[in-house]
Design a protein around this motif. Structure first.
Motif, PDB file in Angstrom:
ATOM      1  N   LEU A 184      15.085 -17.212  -8.900  1.00 55.47           N
ATOM      2  CA  LEU A 184      14.743 -16.297  -9.826  1.00 55.47           C
ATOM      3  C   LEU A 184      15.548 -14.805 -10.784  1.00 55.47           C
ATOM      4  N   GLY A 185      15.186 -14.858 -11.807  1.00 60.18           N
ATOM      5  CA  GLY A 185      15.305 -13.722 -13.139  1.00 60.18           C
ATOM      6  C   GLY A 185      15.589 -12.608 -12.361  1.00 60.18           C
ATOM      7  N   ALA A 186      16.029 -11.793 -13.722  1.00 61.23           N
ATOM      8  CA  ALA A 186      16.255 -10.849 -13.435  1.00 61.23           C
ATOM      9  C   ALA A 186      15.043  -9.973 -13.828  1.00 61.23           C
ATOM     10  N   GLN A 187      13.811 -10.192 -14.275  1.00 64.61           N
ATOM     11  CA  GLN A 187      12.888  -9.121 -14.067  1.00 64.61           C
ATOM     12  C   GLN A 187      11.638  -9.275 -12.721  1.00 64.61           C
ATOM     13  N   ILE A 188      12.066 -10.232 -12.066  1.00 62.67           N
ATOM     14  CA  ILE A 188      11.328 -10.450 -10.929  1.00 62.67           C
ATOM     15  C   ILE A 188      11.113  -9.412 -10.636  1.00 62.67           C
ATOM     16  N   GLY A 189      12.014  -8.487  -9.411  1.00 64.46           N
ATOM     17  CA  GLY A 189      11.430  -7.105  -9.856  1.00 64.46           C
ATOM     18  C   GLY A 189      10.272  -6.085 -10.063  1.00 64.46           C
ATOM     19  N   GLN A 190       9.915  -6.838 -11.771  1.00 64.78           N
ATOM     20  CA  GLN A 190       9.087  -5.797 -11.799  1.00 64.78           C
ATOM     21  C   GLN A 190       7.466  -6.336 -11.832  1.00 64.78           C
ATOM     22  N   PHE A 191       7.684  -7.370 -11.879  1.00 62.45           N
ATOM     23  CA  PHE A 191       6.209  -8.041 -11.343  1.00 62.45           C
ATOM     24  C   PHE A 191       5.155  -7.243 -10.310  1.00 62.45           C
ATOM     25  N   SER A 192       3.906  -6.482 -10.420  1.00 58.08           N
ATOM     26  CA  SER A 192       3.497  -6.326  -9.410  1.00 58.08           C
ATOM     27  C   SER A 192       3.340  -7.080  -7.858  1.00 58.08           C
ATOM     28  N   ILE A 239      10.369 -19.162 -16.888  1.00 55.17           N
ATOM     29  CA  ILE A 239       9.084 -19.378 -16.226  1.00 55.17           C
ATOM     30  C   ILE A 239       8.881 -17.938 -17.469  1.00 55.17           C
ATOM     31  N   GLN A 240       8.013 -17.917 -18.818  1.00 52.88           N
ATOM     32  CA  GLN A 240       8.109 -16.740 -18.891  1.00 52.88           C
ATOM     33  C   GLN A 240       6.385 -16.072 -18.725  1.00 52.88           C
ATOM     34  N   VAL A 241       6.087 -15.185 -18.690  1.00 55.65           N
ATOM     35  CA  VAL A 241       5.077 -14.469 -18.592  1.00 55.65           C
ATOM     36  C   VAL A 241       4.633 -13.469 -19.997  1.00 55.65           C
ATOM     37  N   PRO A 242       3.775 -14.541 -21.130  1.00 54.74           N
ATOM     38  CA  PRO A 242       3.397 -13.485 -21.731  1.00 54.74           C
ATOM     39  C   PRO A 242       2.144 -12.539 -21.094  1.00 54.74           C
ATOM     40  N   PRO A 243       1.219 -11.481 -21.879  1.00 53.52           N
ATOM     41  CA  PRO A 243       1.088 -10.362 -21.884  1.00 53.52           C
ATOM     42  C   PRO A 243      -0.556 -11.365 -21.025  1.00 53.52           C
ATOM     43  N   ASP A 244      -1.393 -12.344 -21.458  1.00 51.20           N
ATOM     44  CA  ASP A 244      -2.333 -12.732 -20.481  1.00 51.20           C
ATOM     45  C   ASP A 244      -2.018 -13.193 -18.861  1.00 51.20           C
ATOM     46  N   GLY A 245      -1.025 -13.117 -18.536  1.00 54.85           N
ATOM     47  CA  GLY A 245      -1.163 -13.352 -17.608  1.00 54.85           C
ATOM     48  C   GLY A 245      -0.357 -14.745 -17.603  1.00 54.85           C
ATOM     49  N   PRO A 261       9.010 -11.308 -20.052  1.00 55.68           N
ATOM     50  CA  PRO A 261       9.371 -11.899 -19.159  1.00 55.68           C
ATOM     51  C   PRO A 261       9.474 -12.642 -18.972  1.00 55.68           C
ATOM     52  N   ARG A 262      10.669 -13.196 -17.270  1.00 54.33           N
ATOM     53  CA  ARG A 262      11.024 -14.080 -17.308  1.00 54.33           C
ATOM     54  C   ARG A 262      10.563 -14.042 -14.955  1.00 54.33           C
ATOM     55  N   LEU A 263       9.838 -14.695 -14.988  1.00 53.67           N
ATOM     56  CA  LEU A 263      10.354 -14.572 -13.505  1.00 53.67           C
ATOM     57  C   LEU A 263      11.483 -15.669 -13.203  1.00 53.67           C
ATOM     58  N   GLY A 264      11.628 -16.377 -13.613  1.00 58.21           N
ATOM     59  CA  GLY A 264      13.341 -16.652 -13.433  1.00 58.21           C
ATOM     60  C   GLY A 264      13.127 -18.449 -13.794  1.00 58.21           C
ATOM     61  N   ALA A 265      13.557 -18.883 -13.636  1.00 56.19           N
ATOM     62  CA  ALA A 265      13.844 -20.324 -14.186  1.00 56.19           C
ATOM     63  C   ALA A 265      13.621 -21.583 -13.445  1.00 56.19           C
TER      64      ALA A 265
END
Lengths: 308, 234
Positions: A184-192, A239-245, A261-265
Motif C-alpha cells: 500500500l502507498g501513501a495516498q491509500i487513505g485518500q480514496f473513498s 497502481i495509479q488511478v487516473p480521473p476515470d477511476g 494518485p496511487r493505491l500502492g505497487a
C-alpha cells in the motif's frame, strides 16, 4: 560465436534483460523483461547470469533458424513453440541443430515466452543494458530501440551441451489465480471507503489497452478524494488511478515520474504473474505489508540462485 | 520543510520534502540528493528527483525496509541547503517561428501581447530545472510569467519534433527526441539535449538554470537545426 537468424518477427519480439538502472533521474525508463521470473529461469537453465540478454516473445510470431548446432532454453508462456515438426515445451533447455527452425505459433498458456542462449545474446549495451525501449530509441540489437526484424542475426558466444529441466515443483503456475499482492502507498487513505472496499474485493478485468508501459484494469470506479498531486517518482508496479477511476498498473517501460494518485505497487512476484495474463483475464488484489513482501522476495531470489 | 518518508513499493521509499512547487526548494533538493547518494552508496539502485520529492530505489537484497528508512534518516540529519553548489547554467538557442512554433499565435491571443513580445518575455527570464521525466533528458523548467501560462493543447500531437520548445501551465521545456506531446510549441532549439556522447547523457539536470536565446533561421541552420515545419510531421 554462434548465430540464430530471424526469419519472421513482430513488434512484440524484443531483446531484453533486467533493465536499465542508475539513469532514471535523467528521465530514462527502466525497461527489461516483464516476467523477470521466467527470464531468470531461462538463463538459469543454461547456467547464465540470471539477467543475461534474452528474447521476450509476446503472443508468438517469431521464427528463428539456427546457423550452428547448439543448446537453447525456453521458459515462461507456452506459445506453441515448434522445432521443425516437434513441439518444445517451456521450462527446459533443448538442442537445436544447424538448419533447424524454431517458431512460436500461438499462445497455449500465458502471454510471454523467454528464449535464452548460452552466455546470453550479444548486444550493444546502452546506458548499461540492452533492454529494448522503442519510445526512447534505446537498446535492442543495434542499440536504437528496434524490435527484432526479419534478417536480424542473433549472436551468442557461450556454449552448453548439458540439458536441464526445471523440477515440477519449481515450475510457476501461469494459471495461478491467487490475488495479486499490493504494497500500500501513501495516498491509500485518500480514496473513498467504498473505493477501498471495491479495490480489494472486486474482480478486475485486464483491458486490451495494455503494453509494456502499463495494463489497465476494468472494474468499479475508484474515487480519489485527496488534493491534486505534484508529479513524483513512479516505482515498478505502481497502481495509479487516473480521473476515470480505472486503475493502471505501471510496468517496466513506464514514465519515470507522474502525478496520478496511487493505491500502492504490486510486488515483483505478482508483476511476473500479471505479465503472463492475456486481456480479458480476471484478477483480484490483496494488500501485503512491505516487510512480508520483502522477505518473500529475498527468499525467492535465494532459491533462484541455488537451483541446479 | 516538513520531511516525511513514505512507502511506495517493496524496495522504494518516497522522501517528501515540500508540498508546493517553488524555485526556493531546489537548493534543499540538491543537498538532499547528494546526501542520499552518499548514504546509500552501492545499495542505491536509482534516485528519482521530482519537484518536491526524492524517490529512493534501493537494493532489497542488501537492505530491509526498516534499514533503508534508517539510512535516509541518518543521511538527512542536519540537512542544510547548499547555495554554493548551484547547478550549471545553460543558454539554449531557440528559433522562434510560426513554422516550428505554431502556438505562438495562440499564446499571443491569450496574453494580448504581440508575438514579438511573447518571444521576448519567454526568452528574457531565467528558468530553474525542477525535474527530468516524460522522456530521456526532458527537463521541466519554470516558472514562466503568469501572462504566458497556457493549458496543454486539447488534442496532443502524435509527433512533436526534437528540439521543440513549449509551454504548459507555468512550465516550459524542450523535447529532446521526437515524441507525442501536448505542450504549446513556440520554437525550436538546435541543441542536443540527450545524447550518449554527452557526459552524463543529459544536457540538463535538476537544479540547473536555463535561458533561451533568440536566434534567426540562418543561425538555427548553422547550428545544425532541422527546419521541417512542425505540422508537416503529422
Amino acid at each position: 560465436m554462434s548465430v540464430l537468424t530471424v526469419q519472421n518477427s513482430t513488434p512484440l519480439c524484443l531483446l531484453q534483460d533486467a533493465g536499465r538502472f542508475g539513469v532514471r533521474h535523467l528521465g530514462v525508463t527502466q525497461g527489461g523483461a516483464l516476467d523477470w521470473v521466467s527470464m531468470s529461469w531461462a538463463n538459469k537453465l543454461l547456467n547464465n547470469p540470471l539477467d543475461a540478454a534474452v528474447i521476450e516473445v509476446t503472443l508468438g510470431g517469431l521464427t528463428l533458424v539456427a546457423e550452428d548446432d547448439c543448446c537453447l532454453a525456453l521458459a515462461g508462456a507456452d506459445l506453441g513453440a515448434m522445432l521443425d515438426e516437434r513441439s518444445i515445451a517451456p521450462w527446459r533447455s533443448f538442442f537445436i541443430s544447424k538448419g533447424q527452425q524454431l517458431r512460436f505459433t500461438q499462445p497455449v498458456s500465458g502471454a510471454r515466452a523467454y528464449l535464452a542462449a548460452p552466455g546470453g545474446f550479444d548486444a550493444l549495451g546502452v546506458l548499461g543494458s540492452c533492454a529494448t525501449v522503442g519510445r526512447e530509441g534505446l537498446g535492442g540489437l543495434d542499440g536504437i530501440g528496434k524490435a527484432l526484424r526479419e534478417g536480424d542475426r542473433l549472436r551468442y558466444s557461450g556454449m552448453s551441451f548439458e540439458l536441464h529441466a526445471l523440477p515440477d515443483q519449481r515450475v510457476p503456475d501461469l494459471a495461478d489465480s491467487r490475488p495479486l499482492e499490493v504494497v500500500l502507498g501513501a495516498q491509500i487513505g485518500q480514496f473513498s471507503g467504498v473505493s477501498l472496499f471495491d479495490a480489494f474485493n472486486s474482480d478486475w478485468t485486464l483491458d486490451s489497452r495494455a503494453d509494456r508501459m502499463g495494463m489497465r484494469l476494468l472494474g468499479p470506479e475508484l474515487v480519489y478524494q485527496g488534493k491534486p498531486m505534484i508529479s513524483e517518482g513512479i516505482p515498478l508496479g505502481a497502481i495509479q488511478v487516473p480521473p476515470d477511476g480505472q486503475p493502471i498498473v505501471l510496468l517496466n517501460d513506464r514514465q519515470t515520474i507522474g502525478g496520478y494518485p496511487r493505491l500502492g505497487a504490486l510486488t515483483p512476484l505478482s508483476l511476473a504473474r500479471l505479465a503472463q495474463k492475456l486481456p480479458g483475464s480476471v484478477v483480484r488484489m490483496r494488500a501485503v505489508v512491505q516487510e512480508v513482501a520483502h522477505r518473500e522476495q529475498v527468499h525467492c531470489l535465494e532459491q533462484l540462485r541455488r537451483t541446479f | 520543510m516538513n520531511l516525511r518518508i513514505e512507502v511506495v513499493a517493496i524496495d522504494c521509499l518516497m522522501v517528501r520534502l515540500f508540498d508546493t512547487i517553488d524555485e526556493a526548494n531546489m537548493p534543499w533538493m540538491l543537498a538532499a540528493s547528494l546526501r542520499l547518494r552518499e548514504g546509500f552508496g552501492a545499495h542505491l539502485i536509482d534516485l528519482v528527483p521530482s519537484y518536491t520529492t526524492l524517490m529512493v530505489h534501493y537494493d532489497l537484497m542488501a537492505l530491509a525496509p526498516q534499514q533503508a528508512r534508517e539510512v535516509i534518516v541518518r543521511a538527512l540529519q542536519g540537512l542544510s541547503p547548499d547555495a554554493a553548489r548551484g547547478g550549471r547554467q545553460h543558454v539554449l538557442p531557440v528559433w522562434y517561428d510560426l513554422s516550428v512554433g505554431p502556438e505562438l499565435t495562440l499564446l499571443s491571443q491569450r496574453s494580448g501581447l504581440s508575438m514579438v513580445e511573447v518571444i521576448k518575455r519567454h526568452s528574457q527570464r531565467e528558468y530553474q530545472v525542477f525535474a527530468l521525466g516524460f522522456a530521456p533528458g526532458f527537463a521541466f523548467m519554470g516558472l514562466v510569467e503568469e501572462v504566458l501560462a497556457a493549458p496543454r493543447i486539447k488534442t496532443p500531437r502524435k509527433r512533436v519534433a526534437a528540439g521543440s520548445v513549449g509551454i504548459a501551465e507555468r512550465q516550459t521545456a524542450a523535447y529532446p527526441l521526437e515524441s507525442p506531446g501536448g505542450w504549446n510549441i513556440l520554437g525550436r532549439t538546435p541543441a542536443r539535449l540527450f545524447d550518449r556522447e554527452i557526459e552524463g547523457y543529459s544536457l540538463m539536470a535538476p537544479g540547473d538554470t536555463v535561458r533561451f536565446a533568440v536566434i534567426d533561421h540562418a543561425e538555427f541552420i548553422r547550428l545544425g537545426g532541422d527546419d521541417t515545419p512542425l505540422e508537416a510531421l503529422t
